[in-house]
Write a protein that holds these residues in place. Structure first.
Motif, PDB file in Angstrom:
ATOM      1  N   THR A  34      45.164   7.958 -13.225  1.00 23.76           N
ATOM      2  CA  THR A  34      45.753   7.517 -14.668  1.00 23.76           C
ATOM      3  C   THR A  34      46.212   5.758 -14.416  1.00 23.76           C
ATOM      4  N   THR A  35      46.642   5.121 -15.478  1.00 25.99           N
ATOM      5  CA  THR A  35      47.397   3.913 -15.389  1.00 25.99           C
ATOM      6  C   THR A  35      48.362   3.806 -16.366  1.00 25.99           C
ATOM      7  N   THR A  36      49.242   2.671 -16.184  1.00 25.70           N
ATOM      8  CA  THR A  36      50.178   2.491 -17.474  1.00 25.70           C
ATOM      9  C   THR A  36      49.759   1.211 -18.179  1.00 25.70           C
ATOM     10  N   ASP A  37      48.198   0.887 -17.625  1.00 20.18           N
ATOM     11  CA  ASP A  37      47.840  -0.228 -18.513  1.00 20.18           C
ATOM     12  C   ASP A  37      46.584   0.305 -19.541  1.00 20.18           C
ATOM     13  N   HIS A  38      46.996   0.107 -20.689  1.00 22.97           N
ATOM     14  CA  HIS A  38      46.230   0.756 -21.689  1.00 22.97           C
ATOM     15  C   HIS A  38      44.741   0.287 -21.707  1.00 22.97           C
ATOM     16  N   GLN A  39      44.913  -1.390 -21.699  1.00 21.35           N
ATOM     17  CA  GLN A  39      43.463  -1.944 -21.626  1.00 21.35           C
ATOM     18  C   GLN A  39      42.695  -1.457 -20.580  1.00 21.35           C
ATOM     19  N   GLN A  40      43.231  -1.046 -19.340  1.00 20.71           N
ATOM     20  CA  GLN A  40      42.405  -0.889 -18.191  1.00 20.71           C
ATOM     21  C   GLN A  40      41.656   0.593 -18.343  1.00 20.71           C
ATOM     22  N   ALA A  41      42.440   1.349 -19.174  1.00 14.56           N
ATOM     23  CA  ALA A  41      41.903   2.824 -19.573  1.00 14.56           C
ATOM     24  C   ALA A  41      40.782   2.577 -20.592  1.00 14.56           C
ATOM     25  N   VAL A  42      40.793   1.608 -21.456  1.00 13.59           N
ATOM     26  CA  VAL A  42      39.884   1.157 -22.579  1.00 13.59           C
ATOM     27  C   VAL A  42      38.627   0.754 -21.753  1.00 13.59           C
ATOM     28  N   ASP A  43      38.904  -0.165 -20.630  1.00 16.45           N
ATOM     29  CA  ASP A  43      37.967  -0.827 -20.101  1.00 16.45           C
ATOM     30  C   ASP A  43      37.067  -0.074 -19.079  1.00 16.45           C
ATOM     31  N   TRP A  44      37.653   1.272 -18.783  1.00 15.26           N
ATOM     32  CA  TRP A  44      37.062   2.301 -17.898  1.00 15.26           C
ATOM     33  C   TRP A  44      36.004   2.969 -18.715  1.00 15.26           C
ATOM     34  N   VAL A  45      36.467   3.208 -20.086  1.00 18.10           N
ATOM     35  CA  VAL A  45      35.511   4.000 -21.169  1.00 18.10           C
ATOM     36  C   VAL A  45      34.392   3.102 -21.215  1.00 18.10           C
ATOM     37  N   MET A  46      34.547   1.703 -21.549  1.00 19.44           N
ATOM     38  CA  MET A  46      33.569   0.862 -21.968  1.00 19.44           C
ATOM     39  C   MET A  46      32.433   0.766 -20.654  1.00 19.44           C
ATOM     40  N   ARG A  47      33.014   0.870 -19.646  1.00 16.09           N
ATOM     41  CA  ARG A  47      32.022   0.555 -18.310  1.00 16.09           C
ATOM     42  C   ARG A  47      31.200   2.021 -18.153  1.00 16.09           C
ATOM     43  N   HIS A  48      31.486   2.975 -18.549  1.00 18.30           N
ATOM     44  CA  HIS A  48      31.017   4.325 -18.195  1.00 18.30           C
ATOM     45  C   HIS A  48      30.556   5.048 -19.416  1.00 18.30           C
ATOM     46  N   LYS A  49      30.182   4.381 -20.591  1.00 22.72           N
ATOM     47  CA  LYS A  49      29.870   4.802 -21.747  1.00 22.72           C
ATOM     48  C   LYS A  49      28.307   5.463 -21.719  1.00 22.72           C
ATOM     49  N   LYS A  50      27.496   5.007 -21.200  1.00 22.31           N
ATOM     50  CA  LYS A  50      26.067   5.457 -20.877  1.00 22.31           C
ATOM     51  C   LYS A  50      25.517   5.299 -22.330  1.00 22.31           C
ATOM     52  N   ASP A  51      25.119   6.772 -22.799  1.00 24.63           N
ATOM     53  CA  ASP A  51      24.430   6.728 -24.279  1.00 24.63           C
ATOM     54  C   ASP A  51      25.806   7.278 -25.209  1.00 24.63           C
ATOM     55  N   ALA A  52      26.806   7.519 -24.657  1.00 29.28           N
ATOM     56  CA  ALA A  52      27.846   8.143 -25.541  1.00 29.28           C
ATOM     57  C   ALA A  52      28.224   7.190 -26.827  1.00 29.28           C
ATOM     58  N   GLU A  53      28.618   7.731 -27.876  1.00 30.55           N
ATOM     59  CA  GLU A  53      29.180   6.868 -29.280  1.00 30.55           C
ATOM     60  C   GLU A  53      30.560   6.855 -29.407  1.00 30.55           C
ATOM     61  N   GLU A  54      31.258   7.571 -28.602  1.00 31.47           N
ATOM     62  CA  GLU A  54      32.808   7.269 -28.397  1.00 31.47           C
ATOM     63  C   GLU A  54      33.186   7.811 -27.253  1.00 31.47           C
ATOM     64  N   GLY A  55      34.360   7.380 -26.724  1.00 31.64           N
ATOM     65  CA  GLY A  55      35.102   7.643 -25.515  1.00 31.64           C
ATOM     66  C   GLY A  55      36.808   7.757 -25.899  1.00 31.64           C
ATOM     67  N   TYR A  56      37.484   8.207 -25.044  1.00 32.38           N
ATOM     68  CA  TYR A  56      38.820   8.541 -25.462  1.00 32.38           C
ATOM     69  C   TYR A  56      39.834   7.757 -24.410  1.00 32.38           C
ATOM     70  N   VAL A  57      41.132   7.475 -25.005  1.00 33.76           N
ATOM     71  CA  VAL A  57      41.900   7.224 -23.973  1.00 33.76           C
ATOM     72  C   VAL A  57      42.845   8.284 -24.160  1.00 33.76           C
ATOM     73  N   ASN A  58      43.172   9.251 -23.108  1.00 34.83           N
ATOM     74  CA  ASN A  58      44.040  10.167 -23.330  1.00 34.83           C
ATOM     75  C   ASN A  58      45.271   9.672 -22.545  1.00 34.83           C
ATOM     76  N   VAL A  59      46.308  10.212 -23.551  1.00 31.10           N
ATOM     77  CA  VAL A  59      47.650   9.670 -23.172  1.00 31.10           C
ATOM     78  C   VAL A  59      48.559  10.953 -22.698  1.00 31.10           C
ATOM     79  N   TYR A  60      49.227  10.602 -21.661  1.00 32.68           N
ATOM     80  CA  TYR A  60      50.067  11.843 -21.219  1.00 32.68           C
ATOM     81  C   TYR A  60      51.403  11.329 -20.816  1.00 32.68           C
TER      82      TYR A  60
END
Length: 162
Positions: A34-60
């Motif tokens: 996990t990270t405290t940086d929201h943008q870092q989590a978003v970037d991770w989703v963008m990098r790993h999306k492959k064929d997915a249409e949505e991703g999630y930033v899970n908040v804990y």
């Protein structure tokens, strides 16, 4: 002490994080990152999306008092010890550690480029540290054991349209 928000980018909603065996070597070994940086989590989703249409930033929410009662390793920035630890996890077969929780900087692509030069013997550890300290490094929190995961409470998942 107290509670802190952290984020985990994923292609799914992760209500119950678990420790999974990674299919590649990771900076701090296996576990839930996990990270405290929201943008870092978003970037991770963008990098790993492959064929997915949505991703999630899970908040804990993390209970820091609970975390600090565990066996933890804290790096406040890139240090000699941090380099050795990341290098061990990435490059030493059979390397493992028994910390419940690891906190430290996350290596972005530019950092990896430098790290690769270091791994190849092209750049010295001193020069790598000098270089790394010029970067604005994001943090990462690794939950390495089931005990560590107990300190984490799922709050919500925000959908990211891809």
């Amino acid at each position: 002490g107290g509670k802190m928000k952290v984020y985990h980018g994923s292609l799914e909603i992760v209500r119950n994080p678990e420790i999974r065996k990674p299919n590649r070597t990771l900076d701090y070994g296996e576990g839930f990152y996990t990270t405290t940086d929201h943008q870092q989590a978003v970037d991770w989703v963008m990098r790993h999306k492959k064929d997915a249409e949505e991703g999630y930033v899970n908040v804990y929410e993390v209970d820091l008092d609970e975390v600090k009662s565990l066996n933890t390793l804290w790096f406040d920035g890139p240090t000699d010890e941090w380099i050795d630890f990341v290098d061990g996890n990435r490059n030493t077969p059979g390397f493992s550690h028994d910390y419940d929780f690891v906190y430290g900087p996350v290596a972005n692509d530019r950092v990896y480029a430098c790290f690769t030069l270091y791994e190849g013997g092209v750049m010295s550890k001193e020069n790598l540290l000098v270089e790394l300290r010029t970067y604005d490094l994001v943090d990462q929190y690794l939950f390495h054991t089931a005990q560590a995961l107990n300190a984490l409470t799922f709050v919500k998942a925000k959908e990211i349209r891809l």
